[in-house]
Design a protein around this motif. Structure first.
Motif, PDB file in Angstrom:
ATOM      1  N   VAL A  29       0.816  -1.217   0.000  1.00 14.11           N
ATOM      2  CA  VAL A  29       0.000   0.000   0.000  1.00 14.11           C
ATOM      3  C   VAL A  29       0.850   1.267   0.000  1.00 14.11           C
ATOM      4  O   VAL A  29       0.332   2.367   0.173  1.00 14.11           O
ATOM      5  CB  VAL A  29      -1.008   0.025   1.185  1.00 14.11           C
ATOM      6  N   ASP A  30       2.145   1.106  -0.210  1.00 11.96           N
ATOM      7  CA  ASP A  30       3.035   2.262  -0.290  1.00 11.96           C
ATOM      8  C   ASP A  30       3.225   2.615  -1.771  1.00 11.96           C
ATOM      9  O   ASP A  30       3.838   1.867  -2.517  1.00 11.96           O
ATOM     10  CB  ASP A  30       4.383   1.906   0.354  1.00 11.96           C
ATOM     11  N   PRO A  31       2.655   3.771  -2.186  1.00 12.79           N
ATOM     12  CA  PRO A  31       2.716   4.101  -3.615  1.00 12.79           C
ATOM     13  C   PRO A  31       4.145   4.291  -4.132  1.00 12.79           C
ATOM     14  O   PRO A  31       4.396   4.172  -5.324  1.00 12.79           O
ATOM     15  CB  PRO A  31       1.937   5.413  -3.724  1.00 12.79           C
ATOM     16  N   SER A  32       5.094   4.580  -3.214  1.00  8.39           N
ATOM     17  CA  SER A  32       6.454   4.830  -3.674  1.00  8.39           C
ATOM     18  C   SER A  32       7.212   3.525  -3.933  1.00  8.39           C
ATOM     19  O   SER A  32       8.325   3.524  -4.421  1.00  8.39           O
ATOM     20  CB  SER A  32       7.202   5.685  -2.648  1.00  8.39           C
ATOM     21  N   LYS A  33       6.623   2.403  -3.539  1.00  8.64           N
ATOM     22  CA  LYS A  33       7.303   1.118  -3.752  1.00  8.64           C
ATOM     23  C   LYS A  33       6.560   0.303  -4.799  1.00  8.64           C
ATOM     24  O   LYS A  33       5.339   0.254  -4.798  1.00  8.64           O
ATOM     25  CB  LYS A  33       7.378   0.339  -2.442  1.00  8.64           C
ATOM     26  N   SER A  34       7.316  -0.316  -5.661  1.00  9.10           N
ATOM     27  CA  SER A  34       6.668  -1.124  -6.687  1.00  9.10           C
ATOM     28  C   SER A  34       7.606  -2.221  -7.187  1.00  9.10           C
ATOM     29  O   SER A  34       8.434  -2.008  -8.061  1.00  9.10           O
ATOM     30  CB  SER A  34       6.222  -0.233  -7.846  1.00  9.10           C
ATOM     31  N   GLU A  35       7.463  -3.375  -6.576  1.00  6.38           N
ATOM     32  CA  GLU A  35       8.264  -4.511  -7.022  1.00  6.38           C
ATOM     33  C   GLU A  35       7.291  -5.530  -7.614  1.00  6.38           C
ATOM     34  O   GLU A  35       6.318  -5.919  -6.949  1.00  6.38           O
ATOM     35  CB  GLU A  35       9.008  -5.110  -5.821  1.00  6.38           C
ATOM     36  N   ALA A  36       7.550  -5.945  -8.833  1.00  6.68           N
ATOM     37  CA  ALA A  36       6.568  -6.747  -9.573  1.00  6.68           C
ATOM     38  C   ALA A  36       6.053  -7.951  -8.785  1.00  6.68           C
ATOM     39  O   ALA A  36       4.840  -8.184  -8.714  1.00  6.68           O
ATOM     40  CB  ALA A  36       7.163  -7.201 -10.900  1.00  6.68           C
ATOM     41  N   ALA A  37       6.960  -8.700  -8.163  1.00  9.19           N
ATOM     42  CA  ALA A  37       6.553  -9.931  -7.469  1.00  9.19           C
ATOM     43  C   ALA A  37       5.620  -9.611  -6.296  1.00  9.19           C
ATOM     44  O   ALA A  37       4.681 -10.354  -6.010  1.00  9.19           O
ATOM     45  CB  ALA A  37       7.774 -10.685  -6.978  1.00  9.19           C
ATOM     46  N   ILE A  38       5.900  -8.501  -5.618  1.00  2.60           N
ATOM     47  CA  ILE A  38       5.054  -8.105  -4.476  1.00  2.60           C
ATOM     48  C   ILE A  38       3.718  -7.569  -4.976  1.00  2.60           C
ATOM     49  O   ILE A  38       2.659  -7.889  -4.437  1.00  2.60           O
ATOM     50  CB  ILE A  38       5.769  -7.016  -3.627  1.00  2.60           C
ATOM     51  N   ASN A  39       3.771  -6.753  -6.027  1.00  5.28           N
ATOM     52  CA  ASN A  39       2.522  -6.199  -6.575  1.00  5.28           C
ATOM     53  C   ASN A  39       1.511  -7.289  -6.896  1.00  5.28           C
ATOM     54  O   ASN A  39       0.320  -7.121  -6.663  1.00  5.28           O
ATOM     55  CB  ASN A  39       2.805  -5.405  -7.856  1.00  5.28           C
ATOM     56  N   LEU A  40       2.023  -8.406  -7.428  1.00  5.65           N
ATOM     57  CA  LEU A  40       1.132  -9.497  -7.817  1.00  5.65           C
ATOM     58  C   LEU A  40       0.365 -10.069  -6.634  1.00  5.65           C
ATOM     59  O   LEU A  40      -0.732 -10.592  -6.775  1.00  5.65           O
ATOM     60  CB  LEU A  40       1.933 -10.627  -8.479  1.00  5.65           C
ATOM     61  N   LEU A  41       0.955  -9.970  -5.439  1.00  5.58           N
ATOM     62  CA  LEU A  41       0.284 -10.480  -4.246  1.00  5.58           C
ATOM     63  C   LEU A  41      -1.037  -9.745  -4.005  1.00  5.58           C
ATOM     64  O   LEU A  41      -1.958 -10.279  -3.394  1.00  5.58           O
ATOM     65  CB  LEU A  41       1.173 -10.330  -3.004  1.00  5.58           C
ATOM     66  N   GLY A  42      -1.101  -8.505  -4.482  1.00  2.00           N
ATOM     67  CA  GLY A  42      -2.315  -7.713  -4.293  1.00  2.00           C
ATOM     68  C   GLY A  42      -3.542  -8.416  -4.844  1.00  2.00           C
ATOM     69  O   GLY A  42      -4.642  -8.278  -4.314  1.00  2.00           O
ATOM     70  N   ASP A  43      -3.330  -9.192  -5.891  1.00  4.78           N
ATOM     71  CA  ASP A  43      -4.444  -9.890  -6.525  1.00  4.78           C
ATOM     72  C   ASP A  43      -4.894 -11.103  -5.708  1.00  4.78           C
ATOM     73  O   ASP A  43      -6.024 -11.552  -5.825  1.00  4.78           O
ATOM     74  CB  ASP A  43      -3.986 -10.343  -7.918  1.00  4.78           C
ATOM     75  N   THR A  44      -3.984 -11.626  -4.871  1.00  5.58           N
ATOM     76  CA  THR A  44      -4.277 -12.880  -4.160  1.00  5.58           C
ATOM     77  C   THR A  44      -5.142 -12.661  -2.924  1.00  5.58           C
ATOM     78  O   THR A  44      -5.597 -13.613  -2.310  1.00  5.58           O
ATOM     79  CB  THR A  44      -2.982 -13.593  -3.720  1.00  5.58           C
ATOM     80  N   LEU A  45      -5.336 -11.396  -2.555  1.00  5.65           N
ATOM     81  CA  LEU A  45      -6.171 -11.100  -1.396  1.00  5.65           C
ATOM     82  C   LEU A  45      -7.635 -11.432  -1.703  1.00  5.65           C
ATOM     83  O   LEU A  45      -8.415 -11.753  -0.823  1.00  5.65           O
ATOM     84  CB  LEU A  45      -6.018  -9.616  -1.035  1.00  5.65           C
ATOM     85  N   ASP A  46      -7.980 -11.355  -2.978  1.00  5.52           N
ATOM     86  CA  ASP A  46      -9.344 -11.710  -3.398  1.00  5.52           C
ATOM     87  C   ASP A  46      -9.607 -13.187  -3.145  1.00  5.52           C
ATOM     88  O   ASP A  46      -8.808 -14.035  -3.526  1.00  5.52           O
ATOM     89  CB  ASP A  46      -9.508 -11.512  -4.917  1.00  5.52           C
ATOM     90  N   CYS A  47     -10.763 -13.484  -2.584  1.00  5.06           N
ATOM     91  CA  CYS A  47     -11.109 -14.884  -2.355  1.00  5.06           C
ATOM     92  C   CYS A  47     -11.189 -15.658  -3.667  1.00  5.06           C
ATOM     93  O   CYS A  47     -10.942 -16.854  -3.716  1.00  5.06           O
ATOM     94  CB  CYS A  47     -12.435 -14.973  -1.615  1.00  5.06           C
ATOM     95  N   GLY A  48     -11.536 -14.959  -4.740  1.00  7.89           N
ATOM     96  CA  GLY A  48     -11.682 -15.631  -6.029  1.00  7.89           C
ATOM     97  C   GLY A  48     -10.357 -16.013  -6.669  1.00  7.89           C
ATOM     98  O   GLY A  48     -10.321 -16.819  -7.596  1.00  7.89           O
ATOM     99  N   HIS A  49      -9.252 -15.446  -6.192  1.00 11.88           N
ATOM    100  CA  HIS A  49      -7.963 -15.697  -6.839  1.00 11.88           C
ATOM    101  C   HIS A  49      -7.598 -17.172  -6.862  1.00 11.88           C
ATOM    102  O   HIS A  49      -7.257 -17.746  -7.894  1.00 11.88           O
ATOM    103  CB  HIS A  49      -6.852 -14.882  -6.156  1.00 11.88           C
ATOM    104  N   CYS A  50      -7.655 -17.794  -5.697  1.00 10.88           N
ATOM    105  CA  CYS A  50      -7.282 -19.213  -5.578  1.00 10.88           C
ATOM    106  C   CYS A  50      -8.191 -20.069  -6.460  1.00 10.88           C
ATOM    107  O   CYS A  50      -7.723 -20.962  -7.179  1.00 10.88           O
ATOM    108  CB  CYS A  50      -7.372 -19.629  -4.111  1.00 10.88           C
ATOM    109  N   THR A  51      -9.478 -19.773  -6.429  1.00 12.63           N
ATOM    110  CA  THR A  51     -10.442 -20.524  -7.239  1.00 12.63           C
ATOM    111  C   THR A  51     -10.080 -20.438  -8.718  1.00 12.63           C
ATOM    112  O   THR A  51     -10.096 -21.443  -9.433  1.00 12.63           O
ATOM    113  CB  THR A  51     -11.853 -19.942  -7.027  1.00 12.63           C
TER     114      THR A  51
END
Lengths: 370, 85, 402
Positions: free
Chosen positions: C120-142
């Motif tokens: 949630v820090d806009p000044s940081k952007s590392e691709a591998a970490i950014n992708l984790l943002g999508d996994t918070l969704d319950c639908g991601h695993c499904t």
């Protein structure tokens, strides 16, 4: 092995009986709640986000009730209350919701509390409210409704899973009506998370110019939409005749599904009076909508809805709300028209939406027959 | 003591998100749970957090909390006798 | 309405990977609850939990075909259970419409929470970490599993707290009974997270010792992690797929008691109505029930409310009951599916697993849980209870395939 010999020939799938939408309520960035209508002028996004225009909650709840209600459970419960009131229902017979993110502010707050207080003694309320089914529980409590109650949390399929469940319940014959809704909110933190995934436009964009935009990403939004669905048509706004979900389909697969949906209901493409498309201004994913638009008859009215509510998991709720009222009032919202109609009554409506090009949904709504 | 009880009421109003409630609306001797103010088990847990953060008092067993939170008066007496900050 | 059969099962829990390891541990009365080592929490030495022994990378590497699966803990666990449930069967379109209904309570939180500040820090952007943002969704695993296992025809995710996967199973069964689908793989997955451990700790209902279901001195639950999936098929699809019925999924009921956001009603009204509803759908009598795998979290409120509900429903003809949460911990959204699989074990092997750590009966009610393994006993119909926050009660019923 000859499968055709084993599978009974008479057996047919995907045939849930139609249900009727008795009432529909929307709370979003636009003033849709007060009059159940969309004002002529769209409210503009700020910082590429369209935030809730909140109703006055104090007239609905006591202080003691409000203490347990987070931002999005308030919108949810108010939308549920008015949907049920519109339908003249004292107690829902089933409560089914869909949400991609649930109460995201509470989730964030609890994550922050864990860090700030080093896993010490923490306030339980944000944890409880972060649970995806907390709104369902509150609606049940509000009405003393001891009944079937569940929550779907699958991004762009959340509302459709909930509606499918309601259609099954009504077909199973135990109940006559069900409360179905979807709700979503966007927080500053979640905006950043999604921004890093490329969900939003980098440059500021006006809602009015969203659809014509030539860049990637969309604008963020939030919205809460509730419906009462029932088995019989008395007093209904519209009939929900068909519903399809497709995961990561090709454009051709979407068009095939649309064809089969129409065929199943003995409709030709020129019978479709209104098509509502989920265009969100993201050039990466427009081709799906373009294909459905191109497959529509030239006399069909084409509308969009995301300039009004923004993009989020369950934004399609806006389209369902809009379609139900279009069928009832025989009017469309001019501010959302992509191509005006060339002809008369609005009898058959198609909604097509996809979320991030992954979760694609098709709806067929029809004017309630006399 | 009167000032303290008023301050405590304000803290409770904030901790339990009783938005719009005034301290005067909470009677010193009325039960906080059940028929009085109408608080429940979750509020009790929230007030345990309040006691720890504001007064350094740790309560591990929620059942003990319910005894302490009988009324504003009981709670104020308990805090005065046990506070660590 | 069509009958629904269980034709496959896959599971991973603190008891082990796969049905064999899980059943062996249950028979040996070995609990998976101890102190966690992978969980990144300051509380892990204080609060025991039922953690899967392998770290995330090991779990991912244990997959027969990891393919493009996202390598977080949730997906790795879930994919292992799914591989086992599907076995060698490749579902062909001609066999019928196959769906996938998943359940989770916090999605990919386990991997997200360690990187949240950065996310949630806009000044940081590392691709591998950014992708984790999508996994918070319950639908991601499904969606990961649906894509990987070619189960994309009808997918969905349920989240009703601790009854999530029971509701996923119920939804799948109803989709089959209503003719929307011919088969469905249903279940759920949840990992241990700081988020849930602190959440339940904030509710002060985690026991600092291994939990004691239905004991007078019970003092809360232990959390666990796991994933479990059951393959459900209609009779027609079962013939087409060539799979064998392990049990009949004969009844189910979801009933919200609308009493309190987190506590059950003291009379256990929701539990009572859920169990009663499941038995009615199966057109059985209470006397037909051989055993109840209770929700039995060992929290002070749940166990007494559930016991009162069982007593009210069964009266003097109380079937044997126990809770398996003292083995697996409370695996939240996975619990309903894990316990559904244990119910199928009961039926398939004619054996019952007892509660652990039981010493003193609850003074309020005369009900004793099973305290020793019971073998060579005829088990025909098993009820499995899962109750969650928001008053969400679900009861499932499994029956022997005749």
């Amino acid at each position: 092995m000859d499968l055709a010999a084993i599978m009974p020939a008479s057996y047919s799938v995907n045939m849930l009986s139609p249900v009727y939408i008795r009432s529909a309520r929307a709370i979003c960035a636009q003033d849709t709640f007060g009059n159940n209508d969309l004002p002529g002028e769209l409210t503009e996004a700020t910082g590429n986000s369209l935030h809730y225009l909140h109703p006055d909650y104090s007239k609905y709840f006591t202080i003691m009730q409000l203490r347990r209600m987070s931002r999005v459970t308030r919108t949810g419960l108010v939308a549920a209350i008015e949907s049920l009131a519109d339908a003249g229902i004292k107690k829902p017979e089933a409560i089914i919701t869909g949400t991609g993110k649930g109460s995201i502010y509470d989730t964030e707050k609890f994550i922050q509390n864990i860090l700030e207080f080093h896993e010490g003694t923490l306030n339980p309320t944000p944890f409880i409210q972060s649970t995806y089914n907390s709104l369902n529980g509150l609606i049940g409590l509000q009405y003393g409704a001891s009944c079937y109650n569940t929550t779907y949390v699958h991004r762009g399929f959340s509302l459709e899973l909930a509606l499918t469940d309601a259609m099954m319940l009504l077909q199973e014959g135990e109940i006559e009506q069900a409360l179905v809704g979807c709700f979503e909110e966007i927080s500053p933190e979640h905006y950043i998370i999604k921004q890093k995934l490329g969900a939003w436009k980098k440059e500021p964009v006006s809602c009015r110019e969203l659809i014509a935009s030539k860049t990637t990403g969309s604008i963020a939004g939030e919205g809460t939409f509730f419906f009462v669905v029932q088995k019989n048509k008395a007093g209904a706004l519209a009939k929900l005749s068909g519903l399809r979900m497709l995961f990561e389909p090709t454009v051709a697969a979407v068009l095939d599904e649309l064809t089969s949906l129409l065929k199943e209901h003995h409709l030709r493409r020129e019978d479709i009076d209104l098509v509502i498309l989920g265009y969100n201004g993201d050039v990466r994913h427009n081709h799906y909508y373009d294909a459905v638009l191109a497959a529509s008859d030239t006399s069909t009215c084409i509308q969009c809805f995301k300039p009004a509510c923004g993009e989020f998991d369950t934004a399609v709720g806006f389209a369902v709300w809009m379609a139900a009222w279009a069928a009832q009032r025989q009017q469309v919202f001019p501010s959302l028209t992509i191509r005006p109609a060339m002809k008369g009554p609005i009898k058959n409506i198609i909604i097509y939406n996809h979320y991030q090009a992954k979760d694609h949904v098709l709806y067929l709504l029809q004017q309630t027959e006399d | 003591m009167e000032d303290f009880k008023r301050a405590l009421k304000l803290q409770i109003i904030e901790a339990l998100s009783l938005q719009g409630m005034q301290p005067e609306e909470i009677d010193d001797d009325a039960p906080l749970f059940g028929d009085g103010l109408g608080l429940d088990s979750i509020d009790s847990l929230e007030m345990i957090v309040l006691l720890e953060r504001n007064y350094g008092i740790k309560i591990e067993d929620p059942r003990e909390g319910r005894r302490v939170f009988e009324s504003i008066q009981v709670m104020a007496d308990y805090i005065q006798a046990n506070r660590k900050k | 309405m069509r009958s629904v059969y269980v034709t496959g099962m896959g599971i991973i829990s603190a008891l082990g990977i796969g049905v064999t390891e899980n059943r062996s541990a249950l028979l040996a009365m070995q609990s998976g609850i101890s102190h966690s080592s992978h969980l990144n929490s300051l509380l892990k030495d204080k609060l025991p939990a039922a953690e899967i022994k392998e770290d995330t990378a090991t779990l991912h590497n244990l997959l027969r075909y990891p393919g493009q699966l996202f390598p977080n803990r949730l997906v790795s666990m879930a994919a292992l259970a799914m591989e086992e449930a599907l076995g060698e069967t490749a579902y062909q379109p001609g066999m019928g419409k196959m769906g996938f209904i998943n359940a989770t309570s916090v999605g990919g939180m386990a991997d997200v929470e360690d990187h949240y500040t950065e996310l949630v820090d806009p000044s940081k952007s590392e691709a591998a970490i950014n992708l984790l943002g999508d996994t918070l969704d319950c639908g991601h695993c499904t969606e990961e599993l649906a894509r990987h296992f070619h189960l994309a025809r009808f997918i969905g995710t349920v989240s009703t707290a601790c009854s999530s996967s029971a509701n996923a199973l119920m939804y799948g069964a109803r989709l089959i009974r209503n003719g929307v689908l011919d088969g469905a793989i249903c279940g759920g997955a949840d990992t241990l997270t700081r988020f849930t451990l602190n959440g339940f700790n904030s509710l002060k209902n985690i026991d600092r010792n291994p939990c004691k279901p239905f004991d007078a001195n019970r003092n809360g639950l232990n959390l666990g992690e796991g994933a479990a999936y059951l393959v459900l098929e209609s009779e027609e699809m079962m013939y087409a797929s060539g799979r064998k019925p392990l049990a009949v999924f004969s009844g189910f009921c979801n009933y919200n008691e609308a009493f309190h956001p987190t506590s059950p009603s003291p009379e256990g009204e929701g539990a009572y109505r859920a169990m009663k509803g499941a038995i009615e759908i199966a057109q059985l009598k209470t006397s037909d029930i051989s055993y109840i795998n209770a929700h039995g979290t060992a929290t002070i409120n749940n166990d007494i409310a559930e016991a009162i509900a069982m007593k009210k429903l069964f009266g003097e003809n109380m079937p044997a009951f126990s809770s398996t949460k003292c083995y697996t911990g409370h695996t939240l959204a996975a619990a309903g599916a894990i316990e559904a699989i244990f119910s199928v074990f009961n039926i398939r092997h004619n054996e019952l697993y007892p509660v652990l750590n039981f010493e003193t009966p609850m003074p309020e009610i005369k009900l004793l849980p099973l305290t020793a393994v019971k073998e060579h006993t005829s088990i025909e119909h098993v009820l499995s209870n899962s109750f969650g926050f928001g008053g969400n009660n679900a009861s499932l019923l499994f029956s022997k395939y005749a």
